[in-house]
Scaffold this motif. Structure first.
Motif, mmCIF file in Angstrom:
data_model
loop_
_atom_site.group_PDB
_atom_site.id
_atom_site.type_symbol
_atom_site.label_atom_id
_atom_site.label_comp_id
_atom_site.label_asym_id
_atom_site.label_seq_id
_atom_site.Cartn_x
_atom_site.Cartn_y
_atom_site.Cartn_z
ATOM 1 N N VAL A 1 0.875 -1.068 0.064
ATOM 2 C CA VAL A 1 0.173 -0.046 0.024
ATOM 3 C C VAL A 1 0.931 1.266 0.105
ATOM 4 C CG1 VAL A 1 -1.842 -1.100 1.277
ATOM 5 C CG2 VAL A 1 -0.166 0.250 2.432
ATOM 6 N N VAL A 2 0.226 2.394 -0.471
ATOM 7 C CA VAL A 2 0.974 3.866 -0.259
ATOM 8 C C VAL A 2 -0.041 4.350 0.740
ATOM 9 C CG1 VAL A 2 1.325 5.718 -1.787
ATOM 10 C CG2 VAL A 2 1.724 3.611 -2.716
ATOM 11 N N VAL A 3 0.890 5.129 1.667
ATOM 12 C CA VAL A 3 0.056 6.289 2.431
ATOM 13 C C VAL A 3 0.623 7.621 2.051
ATOM 14 C CG1 VAL A 3 -0.071 7.049 4.791
ATOM 15 C CG2 VAL A 3 0.119 4.435 4.273
ATOM 16 N N ALA B 1 -0.308 4.712 9.384
ATOM 17 C CA ALA B 1 0.982 3.915 9.038
ATOM 18 C C ALA B 1 1.081 3.105 10.572
ATOM 19 C CB ALA B 1 2.154 4.836 8.725
ATOM 20 N N ASN B 2 0.978 3.560 11.629
ATOM 21 C CA ASN B 2 1.030 3.004 12.642
ATOM 22 C C ASN B 2 0.333 1.673 12.837
ATOM 23 O OD1 ASN B 2 1.571 2.628 15.700
ATOM 24 N ND2 ASN B 2 -0.527 3.428 15.905
ATOM 25 N N THR B 3 -1.032 1.846 12.462
ATOM 26 C CA THR B 3 -2.023 0.597 12.576
ATOM 27 C C THR B 3 -1.746 -0.346 11.415
ATOM 28 O OG1 THR B 3 -3.631 2.329 13.360
ATOM 29 C CG2 THR B 3 -4.673 0.023 12.626
ATOM 30 N N ILE C 1 4.608 -1.081 3.227
ATOM 31 C CA ILE C 1 3.734 0.119 3.384
ATOM 32 C C ILE C 1 4.724 1.400 2.821
ATOM 33 C CG2 ILE C 1 3.020 1.695 5.150
ATOM 34 C CD1 ILE C 1 2.702 -0.791 6.763
ATOM 35 N N LYS C 2 4.358 1.906 1.952
ATOM 36 C CA LYS C 2 5.250 3.299 1.297
ATOM 37 C C LYS C 2 4.461 4.263 1.931
ATOM 38 C CE LYS C 2 6.687 3.338 -3.229
ATOM 39 N NZ LYS C 2 6.583 3.322 -4.576
ATOM 40 N N ILE C 3 5.358 5.333 2.625
ATOM 41 C CA ILE C 3 4.835 6.526 3.019
ATOM 42 C C ILE C 3 5.602 7.419 2.529
ATOM 43 C CG2 ILE C 3 4.488 7.432 5.386
ATOM 44 C CD1 ILE C 3 5.284 5.072 6.728
ATOM 45 N N VAL C 4 4.838 8.600 2.011
ATOM 46 C CA VAL C 4 5.037 9.695 1.059
ATOM 47 C C VAL C 4 4.789 10.965 1.675
ATOM 48 C CG1 VAL C 4 5.115 10.519 -1.298
ATOM 49 C CG2 VAL C 4 4.622 8.137 -0.962
ATOM 50 N N GLY D 1 2.590 -0.442 -8.800
ATOM 51 C CA GLY D 1 2.823 -1.711 -8.080
ATOM 52 C C GLY D 1 1.818 -1.564 -6.815
ATOM 53 N N ALA D 2 1.165 -0.709 -6.262
ATOM 54 C CA ALA D 2 0.680 -0.537 -5.147
ATOM 55 C C ALA D 2 -0.928 -1.583 -5.252
ATOM 56 C CB ALA D 2 0.290 0.833 -4.489
ATOM 57 N N ASP D 3 -1.362 -2.290 -4.355
ATOM 58 C CA ASP D 3 -2.815 -2.739 -4.365
ATOM 59 C C ASP D 3 -3.625 -1.741 -3.814
ATOM 60 O OD1 ASP D 3 -1.728 -5.471 -4.798
ATOM 61 O OD2 ASP D 3 -1.057 -5.448 -2.710
ATOM 62 N N LEU D 4 -3.155 -0.690 -3.201
ATOM 63 C CA LEU D 4 -4.120 0.396 -2.460
ATOM 64 C C LEU D 4 -3.413 1.564 -2.068
ATOM 65 C CD1 LEU D 4 -7.234 0.666 -1.735
ATOM 66 C CD2 LEU D 4 -6.349 -0.187 0.565
ATOM 67 N N LEU D 5 -4.164 2.765 -2.264
ATOM 68 C CA LEU D 5 -3.452 3.863 -1.429
ATOM 69 C C LEU D 5 -4.399 4.535 -0.655
ATOM 70 C CD1 LEU D 5 -1.916 6.957 -3.655
ATOM 71 C CD2 LEU D 5 -3.740 7.454 -2.081
ATOM 72 N N LEU D 6 -3.931 5.039 0.455
ATOM 73 C CA LEU D 6 -4.754 5.543 1.406
ATOM 74 C C LEU D 6 -4.509 7.115 1.351
ATOM 75 C CD1 LEU D 6 -3.724 2.388 2.546
ATOM 76 C CD2 LEU D 6 -5.418 3.146 4.299
#
Ligand code: ZN
Length: 268
Positions: A35-37, A48-50, A59-62, A124-129
């Motif tokens: 996923v991308v956050v 991201a914590n959860t 988990i990619k955090i941007v 390549g992400a399955d989902l973006l939040l």
């Protein structure tokens, strides 16, 4: 996005797997998810914590920002030392959360999301939040996700309330189906005008991650399928039906205005 699947120990997810809708099968799907956050402020740090604790595999955090003192009331991963040291939020988040769960890959990306880099970021992400704080970036996320067929969860918080809506390309309405365009000026009031309660941030982040868990484990029928609005001050939870617009510029006409003609280019 690369994935690291260390399935040697699922015990840490015991209580989560005992939840009958997930089970071991669901947990393995989470560990195999990427996923991308988008954003690592109030919503992003909480999300991201959860996600890390729940065992989402990659988990990619941007985010490009550093921690400021007036972030601390709602941005749960940071402390006063982080304000002094001046490191990027994503770097701090990755360092702290890797101590929480070494089974998952946490990838910090220190950039300002824009039309030039967003497609590479989501590849390549399955989902973006969505954990951004402005509609300019959300419209860009919407364009990029619809163009590449990547599902994403819109979320926003202001004052004591927030919204969440899960968008699946080709199946649900997209963001532009109900927000056709932005006002001509960029000064749309946000939390810097109306403030934000940490409790509202936490609830919206948790609804968003719950939607993500349903989506990533294939429980699509359990998704809310409506826009949920929660007001923690007045104690109201409301669901709104969103209609897909056939002539939506983005998901209907496949015109990606915010990707192809971003305002920063138009203005320069
Ligand atoms: Zn649409």
């Amino acid at each position: 996005m690369g994935r690291k699947n260390d399935r040697s120990s699922l015990f840490r997810y015991n209580r989560q797997m005992l939840f009958e809708e997930l089970g071991e099968e669901g947990q393995l799907k989470l560990l195999d998810s990427a996923v991308v956050v988008a954003g690592c402020g109030g919503l992003g740090a909480n999300i991201a914590n959860t996600l890390v604790r729940a065992g989402i595999g990659h988990i990619k955090i941007v985010d490009r920002d550093k921690v400021e003192l007036d972030n601390l009331h709602r941005q749960i991963l940071y402390d006063e030392a982080d304000v002094k040291q001046g490191q990027p939020k994503t770097t701090i988040a990755a360092k702290k959360l890797s101590q929480v769960n070494s089974q998952v890959v946490i990838e910090p990306v220190v950039v300002q999301m824009n039309a030039d880099n967003i497609e590479d970021i989501i590849l390549g992400a399955d989902l973006l939040l969505d954990a951004t704080d402005n509609f300019e970036t959300r419209m860009l996320l919407n364009d990029a996700c619809i163009k590449h067929g990547i599902s994403w969860i819109y979320a926003g918080v202001m004052a004591a309330y927030g919204n969440v809506f899960t968008i699946i390309p080709g199946q649900t309405p997209c963001l532009r189906c109900f927000i056709n365009d932005l006002p001509p000026d960029k000064d749309i009031p946000g939390t810097e005008t109306y403030g934000v309660l940490p409790t509202a941030v936490n609830i919206i982040a948790n609804i968003e991650v719950t939607e993500a868990i349903k989506f990533l484990t294939g429980k699509k029928e359990a998704l809310l399928h409506k826009l949920i609005n929660v007001d923690v001050w007045n104690g109201t939870w409301n669901m709104f039906e969103i209609e897909k617009q056939d002539n939506c510029p983005c998901c209907g006409l496949k015109r990606f205005d915010f990707l192809d003609n971003p305002r920063q280019k138009l203005q320069s």
